[in-house]
Design an enzyme around this catalytic site. Structure first.
Site, PDB file in Angstrom:
ATOM      1  N   GLU A  17      44.676  47.916  13.172  1.00 19.27           N
ATOM      2  CA  GLU A  17      46.129  47.848  14.418  1.00 19.27           C
ATOM      3  C   GLU A  17      47.250  47.913  13.134  1.00 19.27           C
ATOM      4  O   GLU A  17      47.979  48.319  13.495  1.00 19.27           O
ATOM      5  CB  GLU A  17      46.016  46.479  14.195  1.00 19.27           C
ATOM      6  CG  GLU A  17      45.289  46.276  15.329  1.00 19.27           C
ATOM      7  CD  GLU A  17      45.105  45.197  15.969  1.00 19.27           C
ATOM      8  OE1 GLU A  17      45.359  45.004  18.003  1.00 19.27           O
ATOM      9  OE2 GLU A  17      44.806  44.089  15.716  1.00 19.27           O
ATOM     10  N   TYR A  49      73.136  43.670  27.046  1.00 18.80           N
ATOM     11  CA  TYR A  49      72.086  44.663  26.963  1.00 18.80           C
ATOM     12  C   TYR A  49      71.657  45.925  26.238  1.00 18.80           C
ATOM     13  O   TYR A  49      70.610  45.408  26.125  1.00 18.80           O
ATOM     14  CB  TYR A  49      71.495  45.383  28.386  1.00 18.80           C
ATOM     15  CG  TYR A  49      72.033  46.767  28.883  1.00 18.80           C
ATOM     16  CD1 TYR A  49      72.249  47.583  28.748  1.00 18.80           C
ATOM     17  CD2 TYR A  49      73.082  46.292  29.882  1.00 18.80           C
ATOM     18  CE1 TYR A  49      72.417  48.676  29.187  1.00 18.80           C
ATOM     19  CE2 TYR A  49      73.899  47.712  30.798  1.00 18.80           C
ATOM     20  CZ  TYR A  49      73.505  48.573  29.807  1.00 18.80           C
ATOM     21  OH  TYR A  49      74.426  49.244  30.689  1.00 18.80           O
ATOM     22  N   ILE A  67      50.933  38.504  18.482  1.00 18.20           N
ATOM     23  CA  ILE A  67      52.344  39.098  19.469  1.00 18.20           C
ATOM     24  C   ILE A  67      52.349  38.040  20.186  1.00 18.20           C
ATOM     25  O   ILE A  67      54.365  37.994  20.382  1.00 18.20           O
ATOM     26  CB  ILE A  67      52.005  40.142  20.629  1.00 18.20           C
ATOM     27  CG1 ILE A  67      50.975  39.664  21.525  1.00 18.20           C
ATOM     28  CG2 ILE A  67      51.355  41.232  19.887  1.00 18.20           C
ATOM     29  CD1 ILE A  67      50.038  40.295  22.629  1.00 18.20           C
ATOM     30  N   GLU A  68      52.022  36.367  20.043  1.00 17.75           N
ATOM     31  CA  GLU A  68      52.874  35.408  20.302  1.00 17.75           C
ATOM     32  C   GLU A  68      54.015  34.938  19.250  1.00 17.75           C
ATOM     33  O   GLU A  68      54.848  34.281  19.677  1.00 17.75           O
ATOM     34  CB  GLU A  68      51.942  34.175  19.953  1.00 17.75           C
ATOM     35  CG  GLU A  68      50.930  34.242  21.377  1.00 17.75           C
ATOM     36  CD  GLU A  68      49.402  35.040  20.724  1.00 17.75           C
ATOM     37  OE1 GLU A  68      48.937  34.489  21.902  1.00 17.75           O
ATOM     38  OE2 GLU A  68      49.233  36.019  19.994  1.00 17.75           O
ATOM     39  N   LYS A  95      50.531  44.400  25.245  1.00 17.33           N
ATOM     40  CA  LYS A  95      49.970  45.661  24.153  1.00 17.33           C
ATOM     41  C   LYS A  95      49.342  46.336  24.977  1.00 17.33           C
ATOM     42  O   LYS A  95      48.242  45.762  25.962  1.00 17.33           O
ATOM     43  CB  LYS A  95      48.834  44.869  23.110  1.00 17.33           C
ATOM     44  CG  LYS A  95      48.330  45.962  22.105  1.00 17.33           C
ATOM     45  CD  LYS A  95      47.283  45.672  21.250  1.00 17.33           C
ATOM     46  CE  LYS A  95      48.007  44.627  19.950  1.00 17.33           C
ATOM     47  NZ  LYS A  95      47.231  44.388  18.961  1.00 17.33           N
TER      48      LYS A  95
END
Length: 114
Positions: A17, A49, A67-68, A95
């Protein structure tokens, strides 16, 4: 709210990854007092934005195992950007096509912060 931000990143615990990478979809929801911006038509009274997108893009370029962890960093950067006006932030990071031993379209985490 920013919906369906599409970015590429190198996040994950598996060695491949870090080299192959994955596609990600990010959604951000923010609670903020928009009253002054709605009355004054003044960008400085709201959340730009473009700035939010830049925060997400910059943090996506910093590799994380989880990803946390990425989600927590993004929430913190958003809070730092317009402190104390940001009352609540919710982020969903997915993901796409995770490296699993099966047919899974995506894995997602949802994290909230205030």
């Amino acid at each position: 709210m920013l919906e369906n931000i599409k970015l590429f990143g190198f996040h994950g615990c598996m060695p491949e990854e870090k080299y192959i990478g994955s596609h990600y979809t990010i959604n951000i929801e923010i609670e903020f007092d928009f009253y002054q911006a709605s009355i004054n038509d003044d960008l400085s009274k709201t959340i730009n934005y473009v700035d939010l997108y830049d925060i997400v893009k910059k943090e996506m370029n910093i590799n994380s195992k989880l990803i946390e962890h990425l989600a927590r960093r993004i929430i913190q950067k958003i809070k730092d950007y317009k402190r104390p006006l940001v009352k609540y932030t919710k982020i969903k990071i997915c993901k796409e096509n995770p490296p699993l031993q099966g047919n899974v379209e995506r894995v997602c985490v949802v994290l909230e912060g205030d």
